[in-house]
Design a protein around this motif. Structure first.
Motif: not given
Length: 194
Positions: A21-27, A65-67, A118-121
Motif C-alpha cells: 500500500a505504501y513504500e519508500e526508499e531511503g537510508i 517491512r524494512v529490507t 493501507m488501513e494502518t495509514l
C-alpha cells in the motif's frame, strides 16, 4: 510461449502492486544505548531489544517491512517513536532490528520500507484549542465546547498548564473542525499529528 511469459509478468507485477500500500526508499540508521529505558514519542518505554522503529510521519503502531538493499535481509518493525532527526535518513531502527538487517557495523544502510495494509495509514490529529494557567478559564472553554457539540479533553502538562484539546480527529475532518471553531470565535488553535 512468449505471450504466456509476458502475461505472467504482468500478473506478478499487478499482484505486487496490490500487496504493497505504501513504500519508500531511503537510508536507515539505528539507535539504542543511551535511549534504552527512555520514553518514546507514543509514551512507551523504549526497549532496544524489541523490533521497533522511529519514523517522522507514519502513524504509531504501523507495522512496516524494512529490507536492507545492500544484502537483501528483511525485518518487520512497529513504529513507536518519531525521527530520525538527521537529514537524509528515513527510519531509525532499534538495535534488535539493526541486528536482523546486519547493519550494526555500518551504522546506516540503504533500505526499502513497505507498509502492506493501507488501513494502518489513517492519520489522525489533535487540535489544541487553548492552553491555560488559570483552571477557571480552562473549565470555561471546555464547557463552551461541550455546549457546541464538541467532546473536549483537558490535559495538565508538566508546566502546570491545562490544555483543552480535541483528540483523535481523522485527517479529512481536521479543517471542518477548524472552521467550526472559527465560527465560535476560536482562531488561535494548534493542530498536530498524533
Amino acid at each position: 510461449m512468449k505471450k504466456m511469459i509476458i502475461l505472467s509478468l504482468i500478473y506478478l507485477f499487478a499482484t505486487a502492486v496490490c500487496l504493497t500500500a505504501y513504500e519508500e526508499e531511503g537510508i536507515a540508521s539505528w539507535y539504542g544505548g543511551k535511549f534504552h529505558g527512555r520514553l518514546t514519542a507514543n509514551g512507551e518505554t523504549f526497549n532496544t531489544h524489541e523490533l521497533t522503529a522511529a519514523h517522522k510521519q507514519l502513524p504509531f503502531n504501523t507495522v512496516v517491512r524494512v529490507t536492507n538493499l545492500s544484502n537483501g535481509k528483511t525485518v518487520k518493525v512497529r513504529i513507536n517513536d518519531r525521527g530520525p532527526f538527521v537529514d537524509g535518513r528515513t527510519i531509525d531502527l532499534s538495535y534488535a532490528a539493526a541486528v536482523e538487517l546486519d547493519m550494526i557495523s555500518t551504522g546506516t544502510a540503504p533500505i526499502l520500507l513497505q507498509v502492506e495494509n493501507m488501513e494502518t495509514l489513517e492519520i489522525r490529529f489533535t487540535i489544541q484549542v487553548g492552553a491555560y494557567r488559570n483552571l477557571e478559564n480552562a473549565t470555561a472553554m471546555k464547557r463552551k465546547l461541550e455546549a457546541n457539540g464538541f467532546s473536549p479533553q483537558a490535559r495538565l502538562n508538566n508546566k502546570g498548564v491545562t490544555q483543552i484539546i480535541l483528540a483523535d480527529i481523522p485527517e479529512e475532518e481536521t479543517m471542518v473542525f477548524a472552521r467550526k471553531l472559527e465560527q465560535l470565535g476560536i482562531n488561535n488553535i494548534l493542530i498536530k499529528q498524533n
